[in-house]
Design a protein around this motif. Structure first.
Motif, PDB file in Angstrom:
ATOM      1  N   LEU A 136      41.927  17.817  92.954  1.00  0.00           N
ATOM      2  CA  LEU A 136      41.479  16.536  93.514  1.00  0.00           C
ATOM      3  C   LEU A 136      42.482  16.049  94.567  1.00  0.00           C
ATOM      4  N   SER A 138      34.380  18.592  85.160  1.00  0.00           N
ATOM      5  CA  SER A 138      33.418  17.522  85.466  1.00  0.00           C
ATOM      6  C   SER A 138      33.802  16.216  84.772  1.00  0.00           C
ATOM      7  N   THR A 147      39.904   5.242  89.957  1.00  0.00           N
ATOM      8  CA  THR A 147      39.950   4.885  91.371  1.00  0.00           C
ATOM      9  C   THR A 147      39.171   3.598  91.630  1.00  0.00           C
ATOM     10  N   SER A 148      38.043   3.471  90.945  1.00  0.00           N
ATOM     11  CA  SER A 148      37.162   2.345  91.253  1.00  0.00           C
ATOM     12  C   SER A 148      37.404   1.113  90.386  1.00  0.00           C
ATOM     13  N   GLN A 157      37.511   9.204  88.857  1.00  0.00           N
ATOM     14  CA  GLN A 157      36.644   8.323  89.647  1.00  0.00           C
ATOM     15  C   GLN A 157      36.690   6.901  89.086  1.00  0.00           C
ATOM     16  N   LYS A 158      36.659   6.808  87.760  1.00  0.00           N
ATOM     17  CA  LYS A 158      36.734   5.485  87.102  1.00  0.00           C
ATOM     18  C   LYS A 158      38.060   4.812  87.428  1.00  0.00           C
ATOM     19  N   GLU A 182      36.909  14.761  86.541  1.00  0.00           N
ATOM     20  CA  GLU A 182      36.567  14.109  87.821  1.00  0.00           C
ATOM     21  C   GLU A 182      35.978  12.724  87.583  1.00  0.00           C
ATOM     22  N   LYS A 183      35.146  12.615  86.557  1.00  0.00           N
ATOM     23  CA  LYS A 183      34.511  11.334  86.235  1.00  0.00           C
ATOM     24  C   LYS A 183      35.585  10.296  85.836  1.00  0.00           C
ATOM     25  N   ASN A 229      42.915  13.334  96.109  1.00  0.00           N
ATOM     26  CA  ASN A 229      43.451  11.959  96.052  1.00  0.00           C
ATOM     27  C   ASN A 229      44.518  11.782  94.964  1.00  0.00           C
TER      28      ASN A 229
END
Lengths: 105, 233
Positions: free
Chosen positions: B23, B104, B114-115, B111-112, B107-108, B25
């Protein structure tokens, strides 16, 4: 008895052979150490500590795709927390299966 | 996002490192096999995200979180789903990964992280710490201390001495660092070498305070703030 497999490791490495070999090398080093610590705790009847050792070994069991064995280990860990040794034969068999498999890698 | 990995198992650290590498980021700033080393690192460095194992010998992931005054976002990693309920008690925990971690699912979780919007303000976190505990590192052991029981902190060169209701502790740290960890409403620096718990003051005389059996000097510059904080008739 189900057989260990490389499915998870292959998926994780995504064809990166160097990483795959590195990870296998680490497992081959770490698994016998964790196993020895577990047997020591179990022999000393230090069941709380043995439960912690089983907990750590569970990760290796799952990495090697042993789904049924993972459940057996999980139940055995719970028994150890209750200071019971129910299921130790099956768990020891799992450890031996992994030991044999790692020797082939 | 700058991240660190804390797990006593080398296999787990290697797997999370590999997943992070995929990833763009994420930048791994360090991997630690125990919480004490990670705490030392976090005292000197800012981090956005921690991948944290829960069950580690002697010091759990939850114990570790409680030592952090302003915890970054944390993704828990564990071989057991039984801790999920406890995990939800911490605002800083954004996700909970059960080992073995798949790409997978990883990554999820990232993503959490990050947001996710941090809803707890630093002040709220400080308050939570103020009625909580502090961990001090003595001979590679982290010892839990009830903050309210501390009545005096004294600087002694490269060390500080923490005096509590029951015991005194000498810790390798500075007065400035401990001051940052202590709640402002309870503790005050009254001299360059002393921080006191103002609730424990017995009396004040000229330029000194009596706190328990210790007579502590009050510097001229700190005296006005001390007087302001007292409930004077």
């Amino acid at each position: 008895m189900e057989a260990p497999n490389m499915s998870y490791i292959n998926q994780l490495s995504g064809g990166d052979i160097a990483f795959k070999n590195k990870l296998i090398g680490i497992i081959k080093t770490e698994f016998p150490e964790e196993k020895a610590v577990y047997f020591e705790s179990f022999a000393a009847k230090n069941y709380n500590y043995a439960a912690e050792n089983v907990h750590k070994l569970k990760h290796k069991i799952s990495i090697l795709g042993l789904e049924k064995s993972y459940k057996i280990a999980e139940r055995f860990e719970d028994h150890l927390k209750e200071k019971q040794t129910v299921g130790y034969e099956a768990f020891h068999e799992i450890l031996q299966t992994i030991t044999d498999y790692l020797e082939t890698l | 996002m700058n991240c660190i990995i804390i797990d006593d198992e080398a296999t787990a650290r290697t797997i999370i490192t590999q997943l992070c590498a995929g990833l763009p980021n994420l930048t791994i700033k360090g991997t630690f096999s125990n919480a004490i080393e990670a705490i030392k690192y976090l005292n000197q460095n800012e981090i956005d995200l921690i991948f944290l194992d829960i069950l580690m010998p002697g010091f759990t992931g939850f114990d570790f979180i409680q030592t952090l005054k302003n915890p970054p976002k944390i993704i828990l990693t564990t071989s057991d789903s039984k801790f999920a309920i406890e995990a939800f008690e911490y605002d800083c925990i954004v996700d909970y990964l059960v080992k073995p971690v798949t790409l997978s699912r990883f990554e999820k979780a990232v993503q959490k992280a990050t947001s996710v919007v941090t809803v707890t303000t630093p002040t709220e976190r400080a308050e939570r710490i103020s009625d909580n505990h502090l961990y001090i590192n003595i001979d590679r052991r982290l010892i839990k201390i009830d903050i309210a029981s501390i009545y005096l902190v004294e600087a002694k060169g490269d060390y500080i001495q923490l005096k509590t209701e029951t015991k005194n502790y000498t810790v390798h740290s500075t007065l400035k660092k401990i001051e940052e960890k202590l709640p402002d409403d309870l503790f005050l620096k009254i001299h360059r070498s002393y921080v006191i718990n103002i609730k424990k003051i017995i009396d004040i005389e000229d330029n000194s305070v009596l706190i328990k059996k210790d007579v502590i000097p009050v510097s001229r510059s700190n005296r006005p703030e001390l007087m302001k904080r007292l409930n004077l008739l």
